[in-house]
Design a protein around this motif. Sequence first.
Motif, PDB file in Angstrom:
ATOM      1  N   UNK A 107     -43.060  73.315  20.965  1.00 51.26           N
ATOM      2  CA  UNK A 107     -43.816  72.078  21.159  1.00 51.26           C
ATOM      3  C   UNK A 107     -43.017  70.909  20.601  1.00 51.26           C
ATOM      4  N   UNK A 108     -42.034  70.470  21.392  1.00 56.04           N
ATOM      5  CA  UNK A 108     -41.131  69.425  20.932  1.00 56.04           C
ATOM      6  C   UNK A 108     -41.276  68.176  21.783  1.00 56.04           C
ATOM      7  N   UNK A 109     -40.934  67.065  21.181  1.00 62.49           N
ATOM      8  CA  UNK A 109     -40.923  65.802  21.923  1.00 62.49           C
ATOM      9  C   UNK A 109     -39.516  65.255  21.927  1.00 62.49           C
ATOM     10  N   UNK A 110     -38.996  65.016  23.122  1.00 59.32           N
ATOM     11  CA  UNK A 110     -37.658  64.441  23.222  1.00 59.32           C
ATOM     12  C   UNK A 110     -37.743  62.937  23.017  1.00 59.32           C
ATOM     13  N   UNK A 111     -36.901  62.463  22.134  1.00 54.12           N
ATOM     14  CA  UNK A 111     -36.902  61.032  21.843  1.00 54.12           C
ATOM     15  C   UNK A 111     -35.938  60.333  22.790  1.00 54.12           C
ATOM     16  N   UNK A 112     -36.449  59.358  23.496  1.00 55.31           N
ATOM     17  CA  UNK A 112     -35.629  58.627  24.452  1.00 55.31           C
ATOM     18  C   UNK A 112     -34.714  57.646  23.734  1.00 55.31           C
ATOM     19  N   UNK A 113     -33.737  57.145  24.481  1.00 53.71           N
ATOM     20  CA  UNK A 113     -32.767  56.224  23.894  1.00 53.71           C
ATOM     21  C   UNK A 113     -33.441  54.930  23.454  1.00 53.71           C
ATOM     22  N   UNK A 114     -34.540  54.586  24.097  1.00 51.57           N
ATOM     23  CA  UNK A 114     -35.246  53.359  23.736  1.00 51.57           C
ATOM     24  C   UNK A 114     -35.701  53.420  22.282  1.00 51.57           C
ATOM     25  N   UNK A 115     -36.014  54.638  21.840  1.00 51.24           N
ATOM     26  CA  UNK A 115     -36.427  54.803  20.446  1.00 51.24           C
ATOM     27  C   UNK A 115     -35.282  54.440  19.514  1.00 51.24           C
ATOM     28  N   UNK A 119     -26.520  65.592  23.986  1.00 51.92           N
ATOM     29  CA  UNK A 119     -27.145  65.742  22.668  1.00 51.92           C
ATOM     30  C   UNK A 119     -28.394  64.870  22.609  1.00 51.92           C
ATOM     31  N   UNK A 120     -29.514  65.474  22.247  1.00 52.79           N
ATOM     32  CA  UNK A 120     -30.775  64.728  22.237  1.00 52.79           C
ATOM     33  C   UNK A 120     -31.458  64.850  20.878  1.00 52.79           C
ATOM     34  N   UNK A 121     -32.192  63.829  20.547  1.00 50.18           N
ATOM     35  CA  UNK A 121     -33.039  63.859  19.359  1.00 50.18           C
ATOM     36  C   UNK A 121     -34.398  64.423  19.746  1.00 50.18           C
ATOM     37  N   UNK A 122     -34.939  65.271  18.869  1.00 50.00           N
ATOM     38  CA  UNK A 122     -36.259  65.831  19.109  1.00 50.00           C
ATOM     39  C   UNK A 122     -37.128  65.676  17.873  1.00 50.00           C
ATOM     40  N   UNK A 156     -22.575  60.836  20.708  1.00 48.13           N
ATOM     41  CA  UNK A 156     -23.704  60.674  21.604  1.00 48.13           C
ATOM     42  C   UNK A 156     -24.651  59.580  21.164  1.00 48.13           C
ATOM     43  N   UNK A 157     -24.385  58.979  20.030  1.00 51.28           N
ATOM     44  CA  UNK A 157     -25.238  57.903  19.552  1.00 51.28           C
ATOM     45  C   UNK A 157     -26.607  58.348  19.105  1.00 51.28           C
ATOM     46  N   UNK A 158     -26.742  59.608  18.698  1.00 49.82           N
ATOM     47  CA  UNK A 158     -28.071  60.085  18.353  1.00 49.82           C
ATOM     48  C   UNK A 158     -28.118  60.857  17.041  1.00 49.82           C
ATOM     49  N   UNK A 215     -37.490  66.093  12.427  1.00 53.53           N
ATOM     50  CA  UNK A 215     -36.641  65.555  13.474  1.00 53.53           C
ATOM     51  C   UNK A 215     -35.296  66.269  13.415  1.00 53.53           C
ATOM     52  N   UNK A 216     -34.717  66.504  14.580  1.00 53.80           N
ATOM     53  CA  UNK A 216     -33.436  67.209  14.621  1.00 53.80           C
ATOM     54  C   UNK A 216     -32.757  66.920  15.950  1.00 53.80           C
TER      55      UNK A 216
END
Length: 73
Positions: free
Chosen positions: A34-42, A3-6, A66-68, A14-15
């Motif tokens: 045109x999406x940007x995947x948000x890394x865990x560092x964010x 599961x990823x944040x975008x 998933x912590x996101x 954001x979703x």
Amino acid sequence: MPLFDFVCHDCGKEFELLLMGSDRPVCPHCQSLDLEKKMSAFAVRTKGTDGSTSSGGGSKCSGCAGGSCATCH
Ligand SMILES: [Zn+2]
């Protein structure tokens, strides 16, 4: 489950999306690719800035495992 944040560059929303294999992430709001995947560092940075949600005691929660998700933040 992966599961990823975008963040959508087109509508700015954001979703979260589940990415399975070679699935192409699509914005559920405007169907943009045109999406940007948000890394865990964010998430770590956001958590450090907020500091209000520490009930989980970790990076995962029962809501998304998933912590996101919004609850995690
Ligand atoms: Zn969008």
